[in-house]
Design a protein around this motif. Structure first.
Motif, PDB file in Angstrom:
ATOM      1  N   GLY A 230      13.127 -12.903  -3.082  1.00  0.00           N
ATOM      2  CA  GLY A 230      12.793 -12.552  -4.448  1.00  0.00           C
ATOM      3  C   GLY A 230      12.692 -11.054  -4.646  1.00  0.00           C
ATOM      4  O   GLY A 230      12.903 -10.257  -3.724  1.00  0.00           O
ATOM      5  N   PRO A 231      12.352 -10.635  -5.865  1.00  0.00           N
ATOM      6  CA  PRO A 231      12.266  -9.202  -6.160  1.00  0.00           C
ATOM      7  C   PRO A 231      11.116  -8.550  -5.407  1.00  0.00           C
ATOM      8  O   PRO A 231      10.079  -9.159  -5.144  1.00  0.00           O
ATOM      9  CB  PRO A 231      12.016  -9.171  -7.676  1.00  0.00           C
ATOM     10  CG  PRO A 231      11.414 -10.509  -7.987  1.00  0.00           C
ATOM     11  CD  PRO A 231      12.042 -11.474  -7.032  1.00  0.00           C
ATOM     12  N   VAL A 232      11.305  -7.278  -5.059  1.00  0.00           N
ATOM     13  CA  VAL A 232      10.289  -6.524  -4.341  1.00  0.00           C
ATOM     14  C   VAL A 232       9.103  -6.257  -5.261  1.00  0.00           C
ATOM     15  O   VAL A 232       9.275  -5.906  -6.433  1.00  0.00           O
ATOM     16  CB  VAL A 232      10.871  -5.194  -3.824  1.00  0.00           C
ATOM     17  CG1 VAL A 232       9.779  -4.324  -3.205  1.00  0.00           C
ATOM     18  CG2 VAL A 232      11.972  -5.464  -2.821  1.00  0.00           C
ATOM     19  N   LYS A 233       7.913  -6.424  -4.724  1.00  0.00           N
ATOM     20  CA  LYS A 233       6.691  -6.072  -5.443  1.00  0.00           C
ATOM     21  C   LYS A 233       6.173  -4.749  -4.898  1.00  0.00           C
ATOM     22  O   LYS A 233       5.930  -4.625  -3.703  1.00  0.00           O
ATOM     23  CB  LYS A 233       5.632  -7.160  -5.290  1.00  0.00           C
ATOM     24  CG  LYS A 233       5.988  -8.471  -5.982  1.00  0.00           C
ATOM     25  CD  LYS A 233       4.845  -9.477  -5.896  1.00  0.00           C
ATOM     26  CE  LYS A 233       5.188 -10.746  -6.654  1.00  0.00           C
ATOM     27  NZ  LYS A 233       4.087 -11.741  -6.597  1.00  0.00           N
ATOM     28  N   ARG A 234       6.044  -3.775  -5.792  1.00  0.00           N
ATOM     29  CA  ARG A 234       5.533  -2.471  -5.389  1.00  0.00           C
ATOM     30  C   ARG A 234       4.018  -2.516  -5.327  1.00  0.00           C
ATOM     31  O   ARG A 234       3.355  -3.121  -6.166  1.00  0.00           O
ATOM     32  CB  ARG A 234       5.992  -1.388  -6.360  1.00  0.00           C
ATOM     33  CG  ARG A 234       7.474  -1.108  -6.318  1.00  0.00           C
ATOM     34  CD  ARG A 234       7.864   0.007  -7.263  1.00  0.00           C
ATOM     35  NE  ARG A 234       7.037   1.189  -7.075  1.00  0.00           N
ATOM     36  CZ  ARG A 234       6.109   1.598  -7.960  1.00  0.00           C
ATOM     37  NH1 ARG A 234       5.893   0.918  -9.052  1.00  0.00           N
ATOM     38  NH2 ARG A 234       5.411   2.686  -7.723  1.00  0.00           N
ATOM     39  N   CYS A 235       3.460  -1.864  -4.318  1.00  0.00           N
ATOM     40  CA  CYS A 235       2.015  -1.819  -4.129  1.00  0.00           C
ATOM     41  C   CYS A 235       1.571  -0.371  -4.043  1.00  0.00           C
ATOM     42  O   CYS A 235       2.034   0.378  -3.171  1.00  0.00           O
ATOM     43  CB  CYS A 235       1.609  -2.579  -2.864  1.00  0.00           C
ATOM     44  SG  CYS A 235      -0.184  -2.655  -2.600  1.00  0.00           S
ATOM     45  N   ALA A 236       0.692   0.031  -4.941  1.00  0.00           N
ATOM     46  CA  ALA A 236       0.184   1.396  -4.980  1.00  0.00           C
ATOM     47  C   ALA A 236      -1.251   1.435  -4.480  1.00  0.00           C
ATOM     48  O   ALA A 236      -1.921   0.404  -4.358  1.00  0.00           O
ATOM     49  CB  ALA A 236       0.262   1.946  -6.402  1.00  0.00           C
ATOM     50  N   LEU A 237      -1.726   2.624  -4.180  1.00  0.00           N
ATOM     51  CA  LEU A 237      -3.115   2.854  -3.797  1.00  0.00           C
ATOM     52  C   LEU A 237      -3.796   3.499  -5.006  1.00  0.00           C
ATOM     53  O   LEU A 237      -3.598   4.676  -5.272  1.00  0.00           O
ATOM     54  CB  LEU A 237      -3.191   3.764  -2.576  1.00  0.00           C
ATOM     55  CG  LEU A 237      -4.544   3.878  -1.874  1.00  0.00           C
ATOM     56  CD1 LEU A 237      -4.877   2.590  -1.136  1.00  0.00           C
ATOM     57  CD2 LEU A 237      -4.543   5.046  -0.889  1.00  0.00           C
ATOM     58  N   LEU A 238      -4.574   2.688  -5.733  1.00  0.00           N
ATOM     59  CA  LEU A 238      -5.204   3.154  -6.961  1.00  0.00           C
ATOM     60  C   LEU A 238      -6.715   3.172  -6.811  1.00  0.00           C
ATOM     61  O   LEU A 238      -7.278   2.464  -5.980  1.00  0.00           O
ATOM     62  CB  LEU A 238      -4.828   2.241  -8.142  1.00  0.00           C
ATOM     63  CG  LEU A 238      -3.345   2.080  -8.460  1.00  0.00           C
ATOM     64  CD1 LEU A 238      -3.171   1.207  -9.689  1.00  0.00           C
ATOM     65  CD2 LEU A 238      -2.679   3.427  -8.667  1.00  0.00           C
ATOM     66  N   GLY A 239      -7.349   3.983  -7.653  1.00  0.00           N
ATOM     67  CA  GLY A 239      -8.797   4.070  -7.631  1.00  0.00           C
ATOM     68  C   GLY A 239      -9.263   5.389  -8.207  1.00  0.00           C
ATOM     69  O   GLY A 239      -8.473   6.153  -8.784  1.00  0.00           O
ATOM     70  N   PRO A 240     -10.552   5.699  -8.069  1.00  0.00           N
ATOM     71  CA  PRO A 240     -11.068   6.958  -8.602  1.00  0.00           C
ATOM     72  C   PRO A 240     -10.381   8.154  -7.949  1.00  0.00           C
ATOM     73  O   PRO A 240     -10.339   8.283  -6.734  1.00  0.00           O
ATOM     74  CB  PRO A 240     -12.559   6.914  -8.240  1.00  0.00           C
ATOM     75  CG  PRO A 240     -12.664   5.886  -7.150  1.00  0.00           C
ATOM     76  CD  PRO A 240     -11.587   4.906  -7.393  1.00  0.00           C
ATOM     77  N   GLY A 241      -9.799   9.008  -8.770  1.00  0.00           N
ATOM     78  CA  GLY A 241      -9.065  10.160  -8.256  1.00  0.00           C
ATOM     79  C   GLY A 241      -7.619   9.861  -7.933  1.00  0.00           C
ATOM     80  O   GLY A 241      -6.870  10.771  -7.571  1.00  0.00           O
ATOM     81  N   LEU A 253      -3.797  -1.661  -4.198  1.00  0.00           N
ATOM     82  CA  LEU A 253      -4.940  -1.650  -3.293  1.00  0.00           C
ATOM     83  C   LEU A 253      -6.018  -0.792  -3.932  1.00  0.00           C
ATOM     84  O   LEU A 253      -5.825   0.402  -4.153  1.00  0.00           O
ATOM     85  CB  LEU A 253      -4.531  -1.079  -1.934  1.00  0.00           C
ATOM     86  CG  LEU A 253      -3.590  -1.928  -1.091  1.00  0.00           C
ATOM     87  CD1 LEU A 253      -3.030  -1.105   0.065  1.00  0.00           C
ATOM     88  CD2 LEU A 253      -4.310  -3.160  -0.563  1.00  0.00           C
ATOM     89  N   VAL A 254      -7.156  -1.401  -4.250  1.00  0.00           N
ATOM     90  CA  VAL A 254      -8.221  -0.701  -4.962  1.00  0.00           C
ATOM     91  C   VAL A 254      -9.530  -0.843  -4.185  1.00  0.00           C
ATOM     92  O   VAL A 254      -9.720  -1.813  -3.452  1.00  0.00           O
ATOM     93  CB  VAL A 254      -8.399  -1.247  -6.397  1.00  0.00           C
ATOM     94  CG1 VAL A 254      -7.137  -1.043  -7.213  1.00  0.00           C
ATOM     95  CG2 VAL A 254      -8.793  -2.726  -6.368  1.00  0.00           C
ATOM     96  N   PRO A 255     -10.454   0.106  -4.317  1.00  0.00           N
ATOM     97  CA  PRO A 255     -11.712   0.006  -3.583  1.00  0.00           C
ATOM     98  C   PRO A 255     -12.621  -1.067  -4.166  1.00  0.00           C
ATOM     99  O   PRO A 255     -12.609  -1.331  -5.373  1.00  0.00           O
ATOM    100  CB  PRO A 255     -12.323   1.404  -3.735  1.00  0.00           C
ATOM    101  CG  PRO A 255     -11.747   1.915  -5.021  1.00  0.00           C
ATOM    102  CD  PRO A 255     -10.360   1.363  -5.104  1.00  0.00           C
TER     103      PRO A 255
END
Length: 350
Positions: A230-241, A253-255
């Motif tokens: 299937g299609p690729v799912k992008r995963c980012a590192l998000l959060g404060p700052g 990926l979130v804290p």
């Protein structure tokens, strides 16, 4: 804040503590012959919502529908407890007013366990109240029996910390040691997040936008999802700052807030995958210093007092028993891709 007191004589058994999330890996051993750190941070406690202790029942003994009622959606190899729920776990340093019960401190080669029942008694009245565990491969902790103790108010709860303050707080134990390996608790937290990634990906390949996150998760995720489609799912590192960029990811990926257990909020079309705050903070804002070329060798006292920043070369122990158990507890295990991950087995450093 609360403290725990003996139900028989009302003597205080702990210092004031505040409740936090129950670690999903609390009952899992780590490695063989290892002396583990404290399961809980000082000043905190958690309540196990599930039954614990004898009597025990095998998977085959469960009636139809009983497994799902207990939160299991796939078979597990271990026996399930029919003991009472609600045991409280604390750091040993927060326990006071107790004494070891003579002849009840069973254990193996390095310490004691609660395998034979309570080994701690109220120092005032002598009633059994819980168990201290510190043997090899077990988390160092004190488990209080629900019928033997009661919670007593001991002041207001600490104010909920602001995300900005949490990001800049470096007072806790670093999740990565000088050898570049994550510590035991961080490894288990990463394994817990890996399960959430497997469920969120649902068989699709995942591309990490952050190099550090890819180093930690990519190899293990590909092991548990060998036939991605299937299609690729992008995963980012998000959060404060670390806000969203122009490229919108499907996963993030979130804290996880250490007091409220709530993840950093994401837009509705981004699936949040919670990650332990210390692990997330180390990935998002690593404290690294560039190496400086010098002539000759550093004097021993300089090398001792000002060592290089620990490397981030992975060094994660993925516990297949924990991962399989957490997958079995997820309703998503009914889906083919997640079921395939549940059947995959691996344990080792990646």
């Amino acid at each position: 804040m609360e403290l725990f007191a003996c139900t028989h004589c009302a003597s205080a058994l702990t210092r004031p503590v505040s409740q936090v999330r129950f670690p999903p890996y609390a009952r899992h051993q780590v490695g063989n012959g290892l002396r583990l750190s404290d399961l809980m941070d000082a000043g905190t406690y958690a309540v196990d919502p599930e039954p614990s202790g004898p009597p025990w029942r095998s998977w085959e003994d469960l009636a139809e529908g009983e497994a799902e009622a207990r939160g299991y959606y796939a078979p597990v190899p271990h026996h399930l407890s029919d003991g009472p729920p609600g045991r409280t776990v604390l750091a040993p340093a927060d326990v006071t007013g107790t004494t070891l019960i003579p002849g009840s401190a069973a254990g193996y080669c390095c310490g004691i366990t609660g395998q034979d029942g309570p080994n701690l008694a109220c120092a005032r009245c002598g009633h059994p109240v819980g168990a201290r565990e510190d043997d090899c491969s077990l988390w160092q902790a004190v488990w209080l029996e629900p019928a033997a103790v009661r919670r007593v108010p001991a002041g207001p709860r600490p104010p909920v910390a602001d995300w900005t303050d949490l990001v800049h707080d470096r007072s806790d134990v670093p999740p990565v040691g000088a050898d570049g390996r994550w510590n035991d608790r961080s490894c288990q937290e990463i394994g817990t997040t890996l399960v959430d990634l497997i469920v969120a990906a649902d068989g699709s390949p995942v591309a990490f936008d952050h190099a550090g996150a890819a180093t930690v998760f990519d190899h293990a995720l590909r092991h548990y999802q060998p036939g991605t489609d299937g299609p690729v799912k992008r995963c980012a590192l998000l959060g404060p700052g670390r806000p969203l960029t122009a490229r919108h990811p499907e996963l993030a990926l979130v804290p996880r807030h250490p007091q409220t257990d709530l993840p950093w909020p994401t837009p509705p079309d981004v699936t949040a995958v919670p990650l332990d705050l210390a692990v997330w903070r180390h990935l998002a804002f690593p404290h690294t210093r560039p190496a400086v070329r010098v002539r000759g060798a550093l004097r021993a006292e300089i090398d001792r007092d000002d060592p290089l920043s620990p490397g981030r070369r992975g060094g994660v122990w993925f516990d297949s028993w924990l991962i399989r158990d957490l997958l079995a507890r997820s309703p998503a295990v009914r889906r083919p891709a997640v079921r395939a991950a549940y059947r995959a087995g691996y344990a080792g450093w990646l």
